[in-house]
Structures are given as structure tokens and as C-alpha cells.
Design an enzyme around this catalytic site. Structure first.
Site, short mmCIF file in Angstrom:
data_model
loop_
_atom_site.label_atom_id
_atom_site.label_comp_id
_atom_site.label_asym_id
_atom_site.label_seq_id
_atom_site.Cartn_x
_atom_site.Cartn_y
_atom_site.Cartn_z
N LYS A 1 0.86 -0.62 -0.24
CA LYS A 1 -0.11 -0.06 -0.15
C LYS A 1 0.43 1.15 -0.13
O LYS A 1 2.30 0.95 0.70
CB LYS A 1 -0.85 0.17 1.50
CG LYS A 1 -1.52 0.72 1.50
CD LYS A 1 -2.23 0.22 2.85
CE LYS A 1 -4.53 1.33 2.66
NZ LYS A 1 -4.79 1.26 3.79
N SER B 1 -9.44 1.82 3.07
CA SER B 1 -8.85 2.18 2.41
C SER B 1 -7.71 1.78 1.23
O SER B 1 -6.82 1.95 0.39
CB SER B 1 -7.78 3.56 3.06
OG SER B 1 -6.90 2.66 4.29
N SER C 1 -9.65 -0.63 7.45
CA SER C 1 -9.20 -0.56 5.76
C SER C 1 -8.57 -1.85 5.11
O SER C 1 -8.09 -2.36 3.68
CB SER C 1 -7.93 0.66 5.82
OG SER C 1 -8.58 1.53 5.74
#
Lengths: 487, 487
Positions: free
Chosen positions: B77, B151, B175
Site C-alpha cells: 500500500k 483504504s 481498511s
């Protein structure tokens, strides 16, 4: 009349035939005499003889052996509820009448203890001096020109003057330790959450601790054993990890001593010598001193003063301070109002700093069983504090402010008196260890206390006596497993 | 080309003669093809073949047996640092070039894993949708009309599409779990502090967790074993209590199920049936459902949304947001700016409420080994989220927001697909337990996963395969003492 009010001594009197009712009548006479003679501003509300009698009478026909605090008189800081007596937190306009006692108070009464009064304090427990009270500056038990220390001012002085066997204070930043030193007493600041704070007016709820002033470390342990334990009503109360190895009774142990550069005495020329004597006492008891870096601890203390925790004090009395700011002591108001300008982002920023500093301090605990520091840099006179109320108050927290933020337990121990040049005021040190290690700290405190002093409290008022060892540790599971190896 | 990228399958290929260099060339071809064909907005910065080759070459002449993640490709990420590659947190104006990798990333590389790219995310990890990115809304791997979840959007989608064996996400409020459900993957949200966050752009530092998306619970356990452990640079990293009894492999266990009244599906008519099926699967595995009161958990979730924690997001980018507010995604800016009006006193007030609610939830854990909830109420289309970005995002956190605030660990497990009426989107549940119980959760997740599904990820792109059991627990000490009784 000099009664020895230590718990074993008084209980011996009861076993010899004295009744609680007879005793409280004697004690009440003594309190009246002290009130008239001394005018120390100890009490916000002393209980009447009739009110005290109720508790003494409740002990009639009870089994002494089942009540560990049978007939033991205690004083209560007036930010802790006693059912039926107004709680003021040293602010009459704030006061309220509690219907039930604080959990800690009720547990002590259930164990046979007798409440005798609500004591004076720095308003809303904000201060380390004992002067910030509309009920008058509380005067030192040894020398009334000096501050009592605070915020648990009257709680310390009442025990030192022989009016109570022990007392409850609260200790957020040092309020249970500084007054112990200034009044020649044991001051136990238990692990956070060990004694519930239900029924206590909050100062900083994340840090508040109910503390114990006692004549001996053994007495403090007996009181703690009765007051401690989870309380469903206090989310911050907790079951602590077992204490493990009891370094307090071990023939050899290691204790941290701050680097020379980190020691501060603010002009007290006798401080360094007094502290050196305490180190030597611990060495004689089998301790090996290990130099530690106090800087991360001091950085935590700075966070407490400049950081967001003052907002907890604001939050605790928010609607009151917003509606009646004029009701507050001017110093307390000035301190508390600063909280208005602190943001949530600032708060988290300080929490991060605390976490990082805590990590730094944690390494130092790997090398030592406990830490030894002075309890406070020096005693101040009331006149000096009145002239400079904020700065001198801050100075007094130098060795105490970091303790609750770092989740440590502490016992303040009297170690002797200074010279005439320092008006023969008492000196003291504090033993500190991670949360849960209350009993080892008390055991070591008992040995250090016995090695240092021949008197407890204000020597002209309380009996000369030798401290006792800490009693049976049954109430404090160590977590150590005893293994029998057979072959 | 459908490669089975699960860790044991790929390692079997290496043992059979495939080299990491050969593999990454094949994988790179596949990534290029997917990029052209699918346009899912997975990557903010995919590594070039040359950049990936460096990691593959470093494995030459290394002993496979000493590298538990030998040759395993993973995605990162883009709020987690990879040395030499810009970190953006989905905000180009904020981006910086890290010289060293995040601790977790470096530990994985040291274990033989090969980074392949930095993935798209809701800007500054603020969101559960995957649409709040200037790099384009990340599209769901199963059906591109749907949100990927966020996210950790691209991290989930890259694994689901068979481009990486596993990926790192972060999980503050869900997330690492919501995107796992929406992309038919295992999503491990480890105990707070288990994997260090050094080198991660903070969202809420007191709550941030590095999470793992994987094809199987066994793979997630293997990755966790390499990434976990104290880090001196992260004060929030910690050694967790041993997990104790492994309910995940026990023939009988108890799992909490929310009261009917506390379940919410926001109009997803198939949710109740899907959840009931998951309960039945756990029962078939030996589990006894125990009804629990989800209200204190939901009250904690409400605190996260309305409380002071958004100020951590503000504090994390304070100087940036103050100097370049226009650089933020408008939704992210609107959410984060709310923090300005929250005071320190409000913050502590919320911390008190959290503590009280945590105490309420703690009692419920006495009766159960773990808790089962849906992972998210329902999948949403990108169009729906764009029309109502704040409310639908909030809805997605219904079952995830409380987990980190309550110091719990969680594993999201895919349990099947919904009907055509729900566009055959995947459904999933989450197993939750107190901090430290990651391994038992993964063991149970592996069994539930195996019982439920025959495919992993986006079935048209990733291989059909059966989940493996969790491998040897050597890296996860239980804390149980094995006692041999001889007589």
C-alpha cells in the site's frame, strides 16, 4: 496523652480490653485539644463525636479477627466521598452531599476502620503545597511556618499529629508523596487502578490514584490490602500483574540512582548529603546502586506540566468552572483555564511523545528492581510559596510528576531530619517500581524506614516508635509458582 | 497464464526448478497484460521489470529453506515505505522518497519476498471505499462497477487478480478487512503493535495497524510470522501476551454472535442468509454460538466517527494540510479539517467513554473464544459511493470501526458469493478476538475458509484452489506450559 496509633499497637490495646467507643472518645478529646492549640487548618469537616460514635458502635459484638482494621481511625481527603458528609474538594460552591461513600472508604469501613473527618487540600487537588485552599493554608505538622505539602495536605498532617492511624489522599502528580516527606510519614502511591477512584472528585481521571499516608509501611500494606481490587463502577480500576520476585525482602537487590547531573535540590545544601545517606542505607540492606539516566523521566514530567493533561482538570469541573469561575481559588483558576486553548491534535501529539519516552524509560527497568530518588527537592515556607505560588509548586514535583504517567508505583519513606539551618525539617526519599510491585516496594520501604528513623510523624505529638515489618503477603499474590522437584 | 501464487504452491514450483528471475519475468508480463486489459487503478507506482529483477537476483545462491518467503511477490500500500520508491499516500504533493523501507517491508524482503509495486488507496488511508484517490477510484476485482473497498484498495485488488501472493495494507478502522470481503480474500488485521508501523504514513498513530491480504489464512500466518516483532523505533510496537488455548484447532469452541437487533445490512436482502450460513459452518466445525450484546461495540464505533481520533489524522499531516489544503482530495479535506474544532477536554472526555465501554465489552469475552460478525453490511457500486461519499463510507465500517479502539485482532474470511441479484459479489465474515489471539483466529479462519469456498480472489483471474491449514505455530508461542506428570 500520646497514643500509639499504629495499627498493631492500637489493635493490641483493643485485645487488652479497650473498646472502640472508649477509644474514639479519647481521640475526640485529643482532636479538640489540637484544634485549639495548633490551628493547622487540617480539617474542612471534622466529624462530631456523635458522628464518630456511630462507626465505633457498629463494631460492638463484631469479631475483631475478621476485621483487619477493627477500630482504626482514619482521615479522608475532602475530595473523596464519605456518605452523609458534604464533599467540597476545597470549594464550598462546588460541594455536594454524597449518599454513598467512595468505594475505597466503604471497603475500609467494612474492614472495621473508623472515619474521623474530611481533610483540607489544595482546591480540586491542584497543587503540591497545601496553601491553595479557601479553608486556609494547611500548616506543616513539624513546623507550622512551612507548607504541609499538598494537595493531600490535611490528610498528611492529621496522621503526623497522631489524630489518625492513617489517611486517604489522592495522588495525580505527587500529592500523596510530597506531604509524606514534609510530615515525616510513609506515603504510598499505589499502582494506578489498584484502588478504585469511584466516589473521588476527578483531577486527571487517566492518572488519579487514591493514596495512603501511614505511620509505617506495614500499616500502609494493611490498608492497601483492604482498599484494593477491581470495581465495576471505575473503568480505570484493574487487576494488576502479580509482583513476581519480592526484591523488598531479598538479601541482594539493585536500585537505580539518578545520574549526578539529573539531581536537583534547588538550593537545599543538605539535600545531596541526605540523599547520599539514604543510598548508603539501601546499600547496607544489600542493595547495589545502578546509575540511571533520569532525563526521559524528567521529559515526561515536563509533558505533564506543559501538556494536555490539565484539560482533564478542566473537563472534571467543566460546567462548574464555566458557570462560576469566580468561585475558584485564583491560582487554581489560572492553571485550569489554560486548558481551553489545547486542541485534540496537541493532545495526541503529547500522547505520542509520552509513548516514546515511556519506551526509553522501560529499558532502564531491565537493570534494576526499583529506583531511589529524593521525594521532593526541599521544603518551602508558606511565606515563600505565597510569594511565588506557581514556580515553587512546580519545583516540588521534580521527582514525582512522571510517576503516574509512566504507570509506576511509589512509596515515600522518611529518612531523617535536616539540621537547624533547615529548621530541623524532615527529609525523605521515594522508592519507585513498575505497576504491580507495590508489595516489594513496601517491604523495602519498611526495612529502609526501620534503618533510618526512630520517630514517625511530628515527634512532639506522635509517639516515638520503630516501624514494623510488612505483614503477611497473603493479599498480594506474587505470581511465582512454587515447584517441588521430587526425584 | 494462471499461476497459483499461494506461498506453498509457488515454493513447490521453485523447488521444482523455477527461478525467481524466471518467475518475475512471467509475473511482469501478466501485470502488463492486466494493466492494459482491466484498468482497475490498482497501482500508484508499479515497479519496472528492472526494479523487480534486483530483488529476484538477490535470491540467487540463497538457501530456500532459510528464507520462509523465498521468491514470494507482494504488493505494498502506498502509505508504507519501500526504499528508493516515492511514497505518496495518494497525494502527489505530499510525496517523499524514503531511503529505507518500512520495518515490516524490510523484514519481508529479508525473508525472501519480492516487492512488485505500490498500490492505490483512499488518500491518507482515510476511507473504506477506495474511491478517494486522485489516482482514480480503484475498481473491484470481481466486478469493476463496484468499489474495491478501502483504504487498502489496490493491495486487495492486486492479490485478488493473481498479481501478488499477498500484500500489505493498513487498517485503522477497517481498511484491511472491508477490501478483503469485497475481493474474496483473507484479510488479517493483526493485534495492534504486533507489526511495527515504522515507515508507515500515520493515519491515527494510536490505532494504526499494518494488515495482510492473502489467498489463505495459512499464507497470512506465514507473512505475519516474518513481519511481527518489537521495533525500537515504533513506541507502539509491543510484545503481546501469548495466545493461550488455541480455540482455532479445538474440537469445540464458543463464538459470539450479535443479537438480531444489532445486526445491520442496510438493505442487502441476502446479508442475513449469508451470515446465517457462516454461523452454520462454524457450528459444523464444533462451534457453539453465544448471543452477545453488540451495543457497547457499536457505541465505540460511534466514538471513532464523532470523537477526537480524527485529530490524529490532522496531526499526522498538520503542517502539510495547513500550508496546502487545496492539495487534498475534497472529501479527505472535509473530514480531516473537522479536527480543528476538537479540544483537549473533549478528547479526554471521549477517552473516558471509551474506557467505560471497553470495560462493558470485556465481560462479554469471558463467555466466548471469539466473535463472528459480517465483515461489511453490503458491497456498494462506485456510482453509489460517488453520489453519497460520506454516509456510504460510514456504513461500511459498521462491523469494523470498534476493533482497534478495543485492542482486538480480526481476520476477514470469504464465505461465498451472493446471487445474480447482488451481481454475484462475494460475501464475508470476520472473526474477532482480544489482542494476542492472532494465531487461533487464523487457525479457525483456515477451517472456515476451507469449509466455505472453492475459489479465492477474482475467480476468473486467480486460480481455483482449496485453502491450506495454518502452518506450524512455532512462531507463535501459546504461553501454555506443557507439564509431564510422571508417577
Amino acid at each position: 496523652m500520646h497514643l500509639d496509633l499504629s495499627i498493631p499497637a492500637l489493635q493490641a490495646r483493643y485485645r487488652a480490653g479497650l473498646t472502640p467507643l472508649q477509644f474514639v472518645e479519647m481521640l475526640h478529646d485529643k482532636m479538640c485539644a489540637e484544634d485549639a492549640a495548633l490551628d493547622r487548618n487540617i480539617w474542612i469537616r471534622r466529624l462530631s463525636l456523635d458522628e464518630i460514635r456511630v462507626y465505633a458502635l457498629a463494631l460492638e459484638n463484631r469479631d475483631m479477627d475478621s476485621l483487619p482494621l477493627y477500630g482504626i481511625p482514619f482521615a479522608i481527603k475532602d475530595n473523596i466521598d464519605l456518605a452523609g458528609i458534604v464533599t467540597t474538594a476545597a470549594c464550598a460552591e462546588f460541594s455536594y452531599l454524597p449518599e454513598v461513600s467512595a468505594t475505597a472508604v466503604q471497603r475500609l469501613i467494612d474492614a472495621g476502620a473508623i472515619p474521623i473527618g474530611k481533610t483540607n487540600l489544595d482546591q480540586f487537588a491542584t497543587g503540591l503545597v497545601g496553601t491553595r485552599s479557601p479553608y486556609g493554608a494547611c500548616k506543616n505538622s513539624i513546623n507550622p511556618a512551612y507548607v504541609s505539602g499538598g494537595s493531600s495536605a490535611g490528610s498528611a498532617v492529621s496522621v503526623a499529629l497522631g489524630l489518625a492511624s492513617f489517611s486517604l489522599g489522592t495522588d495525580t502528580a505527587g500529592s500523596g508523596r510530597v506531604p509524606a516527606m514534609f510530615n515525616n510519614l510513609i506515603g504510598l502511591k499505589p499502582s494506578c487502578g489498584r484502588i478504585p477512584t469511584t466516589g473521588v472528585v476527578p483531577a486527571c481521571r487517566t492518572l488519579d490514584v487514591v493514596s495512603i499516608f501511614a505511620l509505617t509501611a506495614g500499616d500502609a500494606a494493611s490498608v492497601l490490602a483492604c482498599a484494593q481490587g477491581l470495581d465495576d463502577q471505575d473503568a480505570y480500576s484493574r487487576t494488576l500483574p502479580p509482583h513476581g520476585h519480592d526484591f523488598g525482602v531479598a538479601p541482594a537487590f539493585k536500585f537505580g540512582v539518578p545520574r549526578q547531573a539529573d539531581l536537583a535540590f534547588h538550593g537545599n545544601a543538605e539535600g545531596p548529603g541526605q540523599f547520599a545517606k539514604a543510598i548508603a542505607h539501601l546499600q547496607a540492606l544489600g542493595g547495589t546502586p545502578v546509575e540511571i539516566d533520569l532525563r526521559p523521566f524528567l521529559a515526561v514530567a515536563a509533558l505533564l506540566y506543559d501538556g494536555p493533561w490539565v484539560a482533564e482538570r478542566y473537563q472534571a469541573i467543566r460546567s462548574f468552572i464555566e458557570s462560576q469561575p469566580e468561585a475558584l481559588h485564583p491560582v487554581t483558576l489560572a492553571i485550569t483555564e489554560k486548558a481551553k486553548n489545547i486542541s485534540a491534535a496537541d493532545t495526541f501529539s503529547s500522547l505520542y511523545k509520552l509513548k516514546a519516552l515511556e519506551r526509553e524509560t522501560r529499558k532502564q527497568w531491565l537493570d534494576i528492581d526499583c529506583m531511589l530518588t529524593p521525594t521532593a527537592i526541599t521544603p518551602y515556607t508558606i511565606e515563600a510559596v505565597n510569594a511565588n505560588p506557581i514556580v515553587l509548586n512546580s519545583n516540588l514535583g521534580y521527582y514525582t510528576n512522571y510517576v503516574n504517567l509512566l504507570d509506576l508505583a511509589a512509596v515515600a519513606v522518611p529518612t531523617g531530619f535536616m539540621s537547624d539551618a533547615m529548621d530541623s525539617m524532615p527529609w525523605g526519599v521515594t522508592l519507585v517500581a513498575p505497576a504491580g510491585k507495590d508489595l516489594p516496594l513496601l517491604s523495602l520501604a519498611a526495612r529502609l524506614h526501620a534503618a533510618c528513623v526512630l520517630s514517625v510523624g511530628a515527634t512532639e505529638h506522635a509517639p516515638h516508635r520503630l516501624p514494623q515489618a510488612v505483614p503477611s503477603a497473603a493479599a498480594f499474590p506474587s505470581g511465582l509458582v512454587q515447584v517441588a522437584v521430587c526425584g
